[in-house]
Write a protein that holds these residues in place. Structure first.
Motif, short mmCIF file in Angstrom:
data_model
loop_
_atom_site.label_atom_id
_atom_site.label_comp_id
_atom_site.label_asym_id
_atom_site.label_seq_id
_atom_site.Cartn_x
_atom_site.Cartn_y
_atom_site.Cartn_z
N CYS A 59 0.80 -1.23 0.00
CA CYS A 59 0.00 0.00 0.00
C CYS A 59 0.83 1.28 0.00
CB CYS A 59 -0.96 0.01 1.19
SG CYS A 59 -0.15 0.34 2.77
N GLY A 60 2.14 1.19 0.22
CA GLY A 60 2.96 2.41 0.22
C GLY A 60 3.01 3.11 1.57
N ASN A 61 2.36 2.54 2.60
CA ASN A 61 2.43 3.09 3.96
C ASN A 61 3.87 2.99 4.48
OD1 ASN A 61 1.74 4.02 6.51
ND2 ASN A 61 0.80 2.09 7.17
N LEU A 62 4.21 3.88 5.42
CA LEU A 62 5.52 3.80 6.07
C LEU A 62 5.33 3.17 7.43
CD1 LEU A 62 6.92 7.36 5.27
CD2 LEU A 62 7.89 5.21 4.47
N ASP A 63 6.03 2.07 7.71
CA ASP A 63 5.92 1.47 9.03
C ASP A 63 7.17 0.64 9.30
OD1 ASP A 63 3.04 1.13 10.80
OD2 ASP A 63 4.86 0.14 11.46
N THR A 64 7.23 0.10 10.52
CA THR A 64 8.42 -0.66 10.89
C THR A 64 8.36 -2.10 10.39
OG1 THR A 64 7.35 -0.91 13.03
CG2 THR A 64 9.07 0.74 12.87
N SER A 75 -8.43 -8.79 10.29
CA SER A 75 -9.75 -8.32 10.72
C SER A 75 -10.21 -7.13 9.88
CB SER A 75 -9.72 -7.96 12.20
OG SER A 75 -9.02 -6.74 12.38
N ARG A 76 -9.33 -6.60 9.02
CA ARG A 76 -9.72 -5.46 8.19
C ARG A 76 -10.25 -5.96 6.85
NH1 ARG A 76 -6.79 -0.41 10.43
NH2 ARG A 76 -8.00 0.60 8.83
N ASP A 77 -11.12 -5.15 6.25
CA ASP A 77 -11.79 -5.52 5.00
C ASP A 77 -10.86 -5.27 3.81
OD1 ASP A 77 -13.38 -5.88 2.82
OD2 ASP A 77 -14.96 -4.49 3.47
N GLY A 78 -10.30 -6.34 3.25
CA GLY A 78 -9.39 -6.21 2.11
C GLY A 78 -10.09 -5.83 0.82
N GLY A 79 -11.42 -5.87 0.81
CA GLY A 79 -12.17 -5.50 -0.38
C GLY A 79 -12.37 -4.00 -0.53
N LEU A 80 -11.98 -3.26 0.51
CA LEU A 80 -12.19 -1.82 0.55
C LEU A 80 -10.82 -1.14 0.61
CD1 LEU A 80 -14.71 -0.01 0.73
CD2 LEU A 80 -14.53 -0.14 3.22
N VAL A 81 -10.51 -0.30 -0.39
CA VAL A 81 -9.21 0.36 -0.41
C VAL A 81 -9.42 1.87 -0.47
CG1 VAL A 81 -7.10 0.74 -1.75
CG2 VAL A 81 -8.00 -1.57 -1.49
N VAL A 84 -5.11 7.59 -0.48
CA VAL A 84 -4.74 8.87 0.11
C VAL A 84 -3.47 9.40 -0.55
CG1 VAL A 84 -5.83 8.52 2.38
CG2 VAL A 84 -3.51 7.66 1.97
N GLU A 85 -3.29 10.73 -0.46
CA GLU A 85 -2.09 11.35 -1.02
C GLU A 85 -0.85 10.93 -0.26
OE1 GLU A 85 -4.22 15.63 -1.77
OE2 GLU A 85 -2.09 15.65 -1.34
N ASP A 86 -0.99 10.91 1.07
CA ASP A 86 0.20 10.88 1.91
C ASP A 86 -0.05 10.05 3.16
OD1 ASP A 86 2.82 12.77 2.09
OD2 ASP A 86 2.07 12.26 4.08
N GLY A 101 -11.28 -0.66 6.41
CA GLY A 101 -10.71 -1.22 5.18
C GLY A 101 -9.20 -1.04 5.15
N ARG A 102 -8.63 -1.16 3.95
CA ARG A 102 -7.18 -0.98 3.80
C ARG A 102 -6.92 0.34 3.08
NH1 ARG A 102 -6.20 -7.05 3.43
NH2 ARG A 102 -6.33 -7.54 5.66
N TYR A 103 -5.63 0.61 2.78
CA TYR A 103 -5.25 1.90 2.19
C TYR A 103 -4.41 1.70 0.94
CZ TYR A 103 -6.73 4.11 6.52
OH TYR A 103 -7.46 4.56 7.58
N HIS A 104 -4.24 2.81 0.21
CA HIS A 104 -3.22 2.89 -0.83
C HIS A 104 -2.66 4.30 -0.81
CE1 HIS A 104 -1.32 0.95 -4.30
NE2 HIS A 104 -1.20 2.18 -4.75
N VAL A 105 -1.36 4.43 -0.56
CA VAL A 105 -0.74 5.75 -0.42
C VAL A 105 -0.09 6.14 -1.75
CG1 VAL A 105 0.95 7.12 0.86
CG2 VAL A 105 -0.29 5.27 2.02
N LEU A 106 -0.57 7.22 -2.36
CA LEU A 106 -0.05 7.66 -3.66
C LEU A 106 1.37 8.23 -3.56
CD1 LEU A 106 -3.08 9.50 -5.31
CD2 LEU A 106 -2.25 7.16 -5.72
#
Lengths: 197, 197
Positions: A59-64, A75-81, A84-86, A101-106
Motif C-alpha cells: 500500500c505504500g504506507n511507512l511502518d516498521t 480483521s480489516r476488509d481487504g475488499g475496501l481500499v 490517500v495522497e500521503d 478497510g485498507r489503504y493505498h498511499v499515492l
C-alpha cells in the motif's frame, strides 16, 4: 556560543517543519537539561525507527514492518481500499477509528506546476490491486483542492477498466461548523447532498 | 494507526517546547521520508551530544567539554563575569558577539512562588569565584522581571563582602523600538539614563 556538536544539532532540528532556529535552540536546551530522562531515549527512539522503517510493498504506507500492520490485519476488509495522497492522511483517517478497510498511499498528488506526473506516483500498483479481483470498492480520499480533485478524476478514469466501484468522501458542513463562516462551495455542496431526517 | 515505535517517537517529540501532538506527527513524517539524509544523522547527533554533555564545573554552562570552551578560552577576560539565569541567556549574549568576558549560570531564579531558594541556585560558587581575587567585575544579567530583579538585589548583597564591582544591564529603548508602543517603565528609565550626544 555552544559546542560545535550542539550547534549542528540545533541546525538539524531547525529543519523540521514548524521549527526554526529559535525553537530548535529551545528544544535542544530542553533536551540538554534532561539527558537521562529524555535526550538519550529520544536519540535511541529516532535511531531505532530509522533502522526499522519500511515502505509497505502493498500500500505504500511507512511502518516498521513490510507489509505494514494494516495490510496484514486479517480483521480489516481487504475488499475496501482508501486512496490517500500521503501517510499523514492515512494517519488522520486511522485516528477517526471509523474505517476498517485498507489503504493505498499515492505518495503525492498530480501537479503540472510541480511537474508531478502519474508515473511519479504509486498509481500502477493501485490499478493492479483494483484489477486483482480482491478489491470491491476504491474510496478516493484526496484533499478537496483543485489538484486533489484532478488527481481523483484521473484515478477514476484509470480505474474504470477494472470495473471496481469508485467513491469519494462526502462534502458538507464540518461538525461544529457555523454556516455563516462556511465558503459558498461547501454550503452549496451540503445543500445539494442534503439527507432526509 | 502507526507502529508502536513510531507512536512512541511522536509522543516523545510532542514533549519538546513549542511542539504538540500535531506538529510532532508532522516532524516524524518529515523524518520518515528522509531516513538516510536526515533521520539517521539526527538520531546519531542527539545520541552523541547526550553522551558528551557536561555541566561546566566553573560556570554551570552546558557543553560537550568540562570546563566549557568559554571558561578555558584564554583570549576571554577572566576578570569579567556575567551572571545569567539560564544557558539560553548565555547563548543569547554570545550571539551578540559583543561580550568577551566569562559567565556564571545560576540555573534558575529566586522565586517564593515556585519555592526556589538561594541554596537551590549556583550562588555559593559565584561568591567563591568573586572572592578568589581573579574577578574584577560581576555583571548581573537577569531578566528585567520582578523575580529577576529581586534575584539581582539578593546577589548584590551577597557579593558586597567580596569588594568586587557589581553592575547590571542598561534599561532603555530597544533598538528599532517605537516610543508610542513602549511601556511607561522603560520610557521613564530611558529618560533618566539619557546620554549626551
Amino acid at each position: 556560543m555552544s559546542g560545535a556538536e550542539i550547534d549542528r544539532l540545533i541546525q538539524l532540528l531547525a529543519k523540521l517543519p514548524g521549527l526554526g532556529p529559535r525553537s530548535a535552540r529551545r528544544a535542544v536546551l530542553y533536551m540538554l537539561k534532561r539527558r537521562e530522562a529524555y535526550m538519550l531515549p529520544l536519540g535511541s527512539a529516532i535511531g531505532e525507527v530509522a533502522q526499522a522503517i519500511h515502505t509497505c510493498r502493498i500500500c505504500g504506507n511507512l511502518d516498521t514492518t513490510d507489509p505494514c500492520p494494516i495490510c496484514t490485519d486479517e480483521s480489516r476488509d481487504g475488499g475496501l481500499v482508501c486512496v490517500v495522497e500521503d501517510v499523514a492522511d492515512l494517519w488522520a483517517i486511522e485516528r477517526t477509528s471509523s474505517y476498517t478497510g485498507r489503504y493505498h498511499v499515492l505518495g503525492g498528488i498530480l501537479s503540472a506546476l510541480d511537474g508531478i506526473r502519474p508515473e511519479d506516483l504509486n498509481i500502477a500498483a493501485l490499478v493492479d490491486r483494483a484489477a486483482s479481483g480482491a478489491v470491491r470498492e476504491v474510496i478516493l480520499a484526496m484533499n478537496a483542492t483543485v489538484e486533489g480533485q484532478s488527481t481523483a478524476h484521473y484515478l477514476t478514469d484509470r480505474l474504470a477498466a477494472t470495473g471496481v466501484k469508485v467513491s469519494r468522501l462526502a462534502h458538507g458542513v464540518p461538525i461544529g461548523g457555523e454556516l455563516d463562516y462556511l465558503d459558498e462551495g461547501t454550503l452549496a455542496a451540503a445543500l445539494k447532498a442534503r439527507r432526509p431526517l
